[in-house]
Design a protein around this motif. Structure first.
Motif, PDB file in Angstrom:
ATOM      1  N   ILE A 194      33.161 -14.968  35.342  1.00 21.90           N
ATOM      2  CA  ILE A 194      33.010 -14.025  36.453  1.00 21.90           C
ATOM      3  C   ILE A 194      33.846 -14.582  37.605  1.00 21.90           C
ATOM      4  O   ILE A 194      33.385 -15.398  38.406  1.00 21.90           O
ATOM      5  CB  ILE A 194      31.531 -13.853  36.846  1.00 21.90           C
ATOM      6  CG1 ILE A 194      30.694 -13.508  35.609  1.00 21.90           C
ATOM      7  CG2 ILE A 194      31.384 -12.749  37.899  1.00 21.90           C
ATOM      8  CD1 ILE A 194      29.187 -13.544  35.855  1.00 21.90           C
ATOM      9  N   VAL A 195      35.082 -14.159  37.640  1.00 25.46           N
ATOM     10  CA  VAL A 195      36.065 -14.796  38.533  1.00 25.46           C
ATOM     11  C   VAL A 195      35.919 -14.355  39.981  1.00 25.46           C
ATOM     12  O   VAL A 195      36.484 -14.975  40.891  1.00 25.46           O
ATOM     13  CB  VAL A 195      37.497 -14.530  38.028  1.00 25.46           C
ATOM     14  CG1 VAL A 195      37.722 -15.205  36.679  1.00 25.46           C
ATOM     15  CG2 VAL A 195      37.780 -13.033  37.924  1.00 25.46           C
ATOM     16  N   ALA A 196      35.185 -13.287  40.208  1.00 22.54           N
ATOM     17  CA  ALA A 196      34.878 -12.789  41.546  1.00 22.54           C
ATOM     18  C   ALA A 196      33.716 -11.825  41.381  1.00 22.54           C
ATOM     19  O   ALA A 196      33.460 -11.346  40.269  1.00 22.54           O
ATOM     20  CB  ALA A 196      36.086 -12.071  42.167  1.00 22.54           C
ATOM     21  N   PRO A 197      32.981 -11.538  42.437  1.00 21.98           N
ATOM     22  CA  PRO A 197      31.903 -10.564  42.305  1.00 21.98           C
ATOM     23  C   PRO A 197      32.409  -9.248  41.712  1.00 21.98           C
ATOM     24  O   PRO A 197      33.415  -8.702  42.171  1.00 21.98           O
ATOM     25  CB  PRO A 197      31.412 -10.371  43.744  1.00 21.98           C
ATOM     26  CG  PRO A 197      31.736 -11.664  44.418  1.00 21.98           C
ATOM     27  CD  PRO A 197      33.038 -12.101  43.815  1.00 21.98           C
ATOM     28  N   TYR A 198      31.754  -8.809  40.640  1.00 21.02           N
ATOM     29  CA  TYR A 198      32.076  -7.553  39.958  1.00 21.02           C
ATOM     30  C   TYR A 198      33.377  -7.613  39.150  1.00 21.02           C
ATOM     31  O   TYR A 198      33.890  -6.578  38.727  1.00 21.02           O
ATOM     32  CB  TYR A 198      32.143  -6.378  40.949  1.00 21.02           C
ATOM     33  CG  TYR A 198      30.976  -6.329  41.899  1.00 21.02           C
ATOM     34  CD1 TYR A 198      29.726  -5.866  41.479  1.00 21.02           C
ATOM     35  CD2 TYR A 198      31.113  -6.765  43.216  1.00 21.02           C
ATOM     36  CE1 TYR A 198      28.641  -5.838  42.357  1.00 21.02           C
ATOM     37  CE2 TYR A 198      30.034  -6.748  44.096  1.00 21.02           C
ATOM     38  CZ  TYR A 198      28.798  -6.281  43.664  1.00 21.02           C
ATOM     39  OH  TYR A 198      27.729  -6.266  44.527  1.00 21.02           O
ATOM     40  N   VAL A 199      33.902  -8.811  38.938  1.00 24.28           N
ATOM     41  CA  VAL A 199      35.144  -8.952  38.165  1.00 24.28           C
ATOM     42  C   VAL A 199      34.933  -9.973  37.051  1.00 24.28           C
ATOM     43  O   VAL A 199      34.733 -11.167  37.313  1.00 24.28           O
ATOM     44  CB  VAL A 199      36.330  -9.395  39.046  1.00 24.28           C
ATOM     45  CG1 VAL A 199      37.607  -9.488  38.204  1.00 24.28           C
ATOM     46  CG2 VAL A 199      36.520  -8.424  40.214  1.00 24.28           C
ATOM     47  N   LEU A 200      34.996  -9.513  35.808  1.00 19.23           N
ATOM     48  CA  LEU A 200      34.839 -10.380  34.640  1.00 19.23           C
ATOM     49  C   LEU A 200      36.180 -10.523  33.929  1.00 19.23           C
ATOM     50  O   LEU A 200      36.790  -9.526  33.547  1.00 19.23           O
ATOM     51  CB  LEU A 200      33.815  -9.787  33.676  1.00 19.23           C
ATOM     52  CG  LEU A 200      33.598 -10.561  32.378  1.00 19.23           C
ATOM     53  CD1 LEU A 200      32.743 -11.799  32.631  1.00 19.23           C
ATOM     54  CD2 LEU A 200      32.946  -9.685  31.314  1.00 19.23           C
ATOM     55  N   ASP A 201      36.626 -11.755  33.754  1.00 17.18           N
ATOM     56  CA  ASP A 201      37.831 -12.009  32.965  1.00 17.18           C
ATOM     57  C   ASP A 201      37.385 -12.196  31.517  1.00 17.18           C
ATOM     58  O   ASP A 201      36.859 -13.250  31.154  1.00 17.18           O
ATOM     59  CB  ASP A 201      38.549 -13.251  33.478  1.00 17.18           C
ATOM     60  CG  ASP A 201      39.921 -13.428  32.832  1.00 17.18           C
ATOM     61  OD1 ASP A 201      40.130 -12.912  31.716  1.00 17.18           O
ATOM     62  OD2 ASP A 201      40.783 -14.098  33.437  1.00 17.18           O
TER      63      ASP A 201
END
Length: 351
Positions: A208-215
């Motif tokens: 989870i590289v940023a809130p609401y962003v999954l790599d």
């Protein structure tokens, strides 16, 4: 259809959904403009890895009426699948000798269960209004199920990118009926994550590289299920005993204190997969793998990836003669993929 009649039908659909075992049913329109922008940005950063199908189909994924012409509304439904207390799941995850399988995959393949129930719901609607245009989807076509569910009021997309409901947590499946009925749309769910970032902090591979962003390329669920090739070496030691999926971000989410255990017997564990050891599963030959995973979501990864995943988990387990013997027994496996991960596991154990 007059608005009063449409409103009565919408209420009836939700009641019928509850009778069929859904915990909630909501209705939304086809406007996914915001989700379309997010998807384009995410794909542009190649965060989907080898899941090339996510970039296919053009705008059909984000414009429902292009996928199913005539679609006016989407009926979105959710069904709980949590098979046991979360404390039991945490204990299984903490035991390096035990094989950890994401809890959604322990029972019958959810695609079959939800698709069958949604078709029954569609037939109930048909019996009420006559023939109408519809198609049922359960993670089986270019459908933006989570943005649609959020718009239909079933929950919000959390910082871990799973859908969360204030009364039911996140341990549930989603399914949809695209239809041409002019039903009233429900208000969308609001975000209740606030400043919490527990899911971000707990992720074993920092996916989870940023809130609401999954790599996805870093996500254990992607690596153990969707990824066809070698698991990147820097991530292997961080996978622990997770051999199919990962539930850490759900286990840590404070909203899951409101989660309910499933009442669907189809979602209860089969063949002891909730308590099986890594050594037991690594010893299965292909016939036993096919037999023991029949009717589950696990079977689709095939035995080669299954052995790849377990080899990594064994490399993360306690070093012992029996573990090294099991790995050595697979050292000459016909699959290069399996052999490479067995070699890594032996090296990780120091022999």
């Amino acid at each position: 259809m007059p608005s009063a009649e449409a409103a009565r039908l919408a209420r009836a659909i939700k009641a019928w959904g509850a009778e069929l075992g859904f915990q909630q049913v909501g209705i939304t329109d086809c406007d996914l403009a915001t989700a379309e922008q997010h998807l384009a940005h995410w794909l542009g950063r190649d965060m989907h890895g080898e899941m090339h199908w996510l970039a296919h189909h053009g705008s059909k994924r984000t414009r429902p009426a292009e996928l199913v012409p005539g679609t006016l509304r989407i009926i979105s439904a959710r069904m709980d699948y949590l098979p046991e207390y979360q404390a039991n799941i945490e204990r299984a995850l903490a035991d390096p000798a035990q094989a950890f399988v994401s809890r959604y995959a322990l029972g019958r393949d959810y695609h079959k269960v939800l698709r069958q129930r949604l078709r029954r719901l569609a037939r109930r609607i048909e019996a009420q209004v006559g023939a109408f245009g519809y198609r049922v989807f359960v993670d089986s076509a270019p459908v933006m199920e989570k943005p649609l569910a959020q718009k239909a009021g079933l929950g919000w997309i959390g910082k871990h990118t799973n859908l969360i409901n204030t009364r039911g947590g996140s341990w549930f499946f989603l399914g949809e009926i695209y239809c041409d009925l002019p039903l009233p749309a429900d208000p969308p769910a609001e975000d209740h994550c606030g400043r919490c970032k527990a899911c971000i902090d707990i992720c074993p591979t920092d996916a989870i590289v940023a809130p609401y962003v999954l790599d996805a390329r870093l996500c254990i669920s992607y690596l153990t299920i969707e990824h066809p090739g070698p698991i990147p070496e820097p991530l292997r030691a961080r996978m622990g005993n997770r051999i199919y999926g990962c539930d850490d971000c759900q286990l840590i989410c404070p909203w899951n204190r409101f989660a309910h255990q499933t009442e669907e017997t189809d979602f209860l564990p089969r063949n002891g997969l909730d308590t099986a050891t890594l050594l037991t599963l690594f010893a299965w030959d292909e016939d036993e793998f096919l037999k023991r995973t029949e009717g589950t979501a696990i079977r689709r990864i095939g035995q080669e990836r299954w052995l790849r995943n377990i080899a990594v988990a064994l490399g993360n387990s306690d070093s012992s003669p029996v573990v090294r013997d099991a790995l050595n027994a697979r050292a000459d496996h016909p699959s290069l993929l399996v052999r490479e991960h067995v070699r890594w596991a032996l090296a990780a154990l120091g022999g």
